[in-house]
Write an enzyme that holds these catalytic residues in place. Structure first.
Site, PDB file in Angstrom:
ATOM      1  N   ASP A 188      40.002  27.101  43.866  1.00  0.00           N
ATOM      2  CA  ASP A 188      41.156  27.704  43.314  1.00  0.00           C
ATOM      3  C   ASP A 188      40.703  28.965  42.243  1.00  0.00           C
ATOM      4  O   ASP A 188      40.252  28.514  41.124  1.00  0.00           O
ATOM      5  CB  ASP A 188      42.483  27.221  42.892  1.00  0.00           C
ATOM      6  CG  ASP A 188      43.352  28.218  42.635  1.00  0.00           C
ATOM      7  OD1 ASP A 188      43.924  28.838  43.650  1.00  0.00           O
ATOM      8  OD2 ASP A 188      43.875  28.210  41.620  1.00  0.00           O
ATOM      9  N   GLU A 272      39.580  30.582  48.987  1.00  0.00           N
ATOM     10  CA  GLU A 272      40.672  31.031  49.653  1.00  0.00           C
ATOM     11  C   GLU A 272      39.993  32.646  49.910  1.00  0.00           C
ATOM     12  O   GLU A 272      39.277  33.212  49.305  1.00  0.00           O
ATOM     13  CB  GLU A 272      41.594  31.470  48.669  1.00  0.00           C
ATOM     14  CG  GLU A 272      42.599  30.257  48.872  1.00  0.00           C
ATOM     15  CD  GLU A 272      43.719  30.472  47.835  1.00  0.00           C
ATOM     16  OE1 GLU A 272      44.915  30.381  48.341  1.00  0.00           O
ATOM     17  OE2 GLU A 272      43.653  30.509  46.710  1.00  0.00           O
ATOM     18  N   ASP A 354      47.094  25.080  39.429  1.00  0.00           N
ATOM     19  CA  ASP A 354      45.730  25.302  39.634  1.00  0.00           C
ATOM     20  C   ASP A 354      45.260  23.891  40.368  1.00  0.00           C
ATOM     21  O   ASP A 354      44.461  24.149  41.433  1.00  0.00           O
ATOM     22  CB  ASP A 354      44.958  25.666  38.613  1.00  0.00           C
ATOM     23  CG  ASP A 354      45.217  26.725  37.988  1.00  0.00           C
ATOM     24  OD1 ASP A 354      46.143  27.939  38.671  1.00  0.00           O
ATOM     25  OD2 ASP A 354      45.313  27.146  36.834  1.00  0.00           O
TER      26      ASP A 354
END
Length: 402
Positions: A188, A272, A354
């Site tokens: 992340d 991502e 997170d």
């Protein structure tokens, strides 16, 4: 099995006065040819609705060299001029394929100053490089060795804004696969913590731009006081450029070490698909996002995973990694950016924002890989009205629900 790849090796070099003058002339001619060819192509399309090919641009270059106005183009090496026409052709190909914007003119101040030489434009003998139109080889600082029994196929010479000369040698290199492992990690990206891993580890954001901000501001103030066009202003401009170059070099070095570690330790890396260009529209965070260099981080992970036989999985940018409870699968409607911890309304689990996002990213990536979703799951709607990644994540976490 070892992989044969084309790899660029970049070195700094120190030209003589004659070499610097020759390269400066070449840079100027490359920029002129590119802009002229772009202007001709644009005019032909707007006036005649006619597309100009590379062969036609090359023939036009030959005619330009025979004119009195542009006769100086024949005084520099011909290979970089032909290469800039090929680059223009590639730019148009990307534009027509809707992968890039319409090609723009090269600026003397803003564009990258470089010239590319193919095999016929340089001599490689005994580990020494001599470019066309030059009598002496370049004085290169060999900071690392080139691959054994290989010769460069393309040489790119560049001059950065800080006045540093670089030469990039494109060679074939054999890369051995990384040692086998079954480890997988979800990542992340953030600002306070540059990266948070699904293992719970957090990489502190080094904030290179912030640490160099005071020095940069001082250099920019000194630049603003200098008279335009003066030698002192040019010296001050180079000082500003050196500060920028130092920040960029430190950032790049940090990202290389971090991505190399990730690829060595893990077989599967899940990230991502961030829309960085859209995120930069946030005035409050644009500077910090630019300093984090998420796009460069992803680029490094992409080619290093390909080199070393690792799997890079990119999940959908609309996957609610932060708002999804990793324990029961409940998705919160909203979660403001300043909420670094939150409690699930259904199961009562307290999540670090997170850490939870990194674990959810890993789960979604492994689910998409197991179901044959590929490296980037598509956002196709189904009868559930949800993208496949969300569906697979719910399936993967279904067994964890109370």
């Amino acid at each position: 099995m070892a992989r044969l790849v084309k790899r660029a090796f970049k070195y700094r070099f120190y030209p003589t006065e004659e070499q610097a003058a020759e390269l400066s002339r070449t840079f100027g001619c490359v920029r002129l040819v590119y802009n002229r060819a772009l202007e001709e192509r644009t005019r032909a399309w707007h006036d005649e609705r006619r597309r100009v090919s590379y062969a036609q641009s090359s023939a036009a270059l030959t005619r330009w060299k025979k004119t009195e106005e542009l006769a100086f183009l024949a005084e520099v090496a011909s290979v970089p001029l032909q290469q800039t026409l090929r680059h223009l052709q590639t730019a148009f190909a990307h534009f027509f394929a809707k992968r890039a914007r319409y090609p723009r003119f090269k600026s003397r101040k803003k564009s990258r100053t470089s010239a590319e030489y193919t095999r016929s434009g340089f001599t490689w003998r005994g580990g020494r490089l001599t470019l066309a139109k030059m009598a002496e080889p370049l004085d290169i600082r060999w900071s690392r060795p080139l691959p054994e029994d290989t010769e460069p196929s393309t040489v790119t010479v560049s001059l950065d804004r800080a006045g540093r000369w670089f030469v990039s040698l494109l060679c074939e290199d054999t890369i051995a696969p990384a040692p086998a492992t079954t480890a997988a990690v979800g990542i992340d990206a953030g600002i306070t913590s540059l990266l948070t891993f699904s293992t719970g580890e957090k990489i502190t954001n080094p904030r290179h731009e912030r640490h160099g901000r005071a020095r940069l501001a001082k250099a920019q103030r000194q630049l603003s006081r200098k008279a335009k066009g003066s030698n002192n202003r040019e010296k001050a401009r180079r000082k500003v450029a050196r500060v920028h170059a130092r920040i960029a070099d430190r950032r790049r070095d940090f990202l290389h070490k971090l991505t190399t570690r990730l690829v060595r330790e893990n077989q599967t890396v899940v990230i991502e698909d961030l829309a960085v260009r859209n995120l930069l529209k946030n005035r409050s965070l644009a500077r910090a996002i630019s300093d984090a260099a998420w796009t460069e981080l992803r680029s490094m992970l992409t080619y290093k995973c390909a080199w070393y036989g690792r799997d890079l999985v990119v999940i959908d940018r609309f996957f609610p990694s932060s708002r999804l409870c990793g324990n029961c699968g409940t998705v919160r409607d909203t979660l403001p950016l300043n909420a670094r911890e939150w409690t699930c309304d259904r199961c009562g689990t307290v999540h670090d924002r997170d850490d939870n996002a990194a674990r959810n990213i890993l789960t979604a990536g492994l689910a998409a890989t197991a179901c044959g979703g590929g490296a980037r799951p598509r956002r196709e709607s189904s009868r559930t009205g949800q993208p496949p990644v969300k569906q697979e994540t719910r399936r993967a976490t279904a067994g964890l629900r109370p």
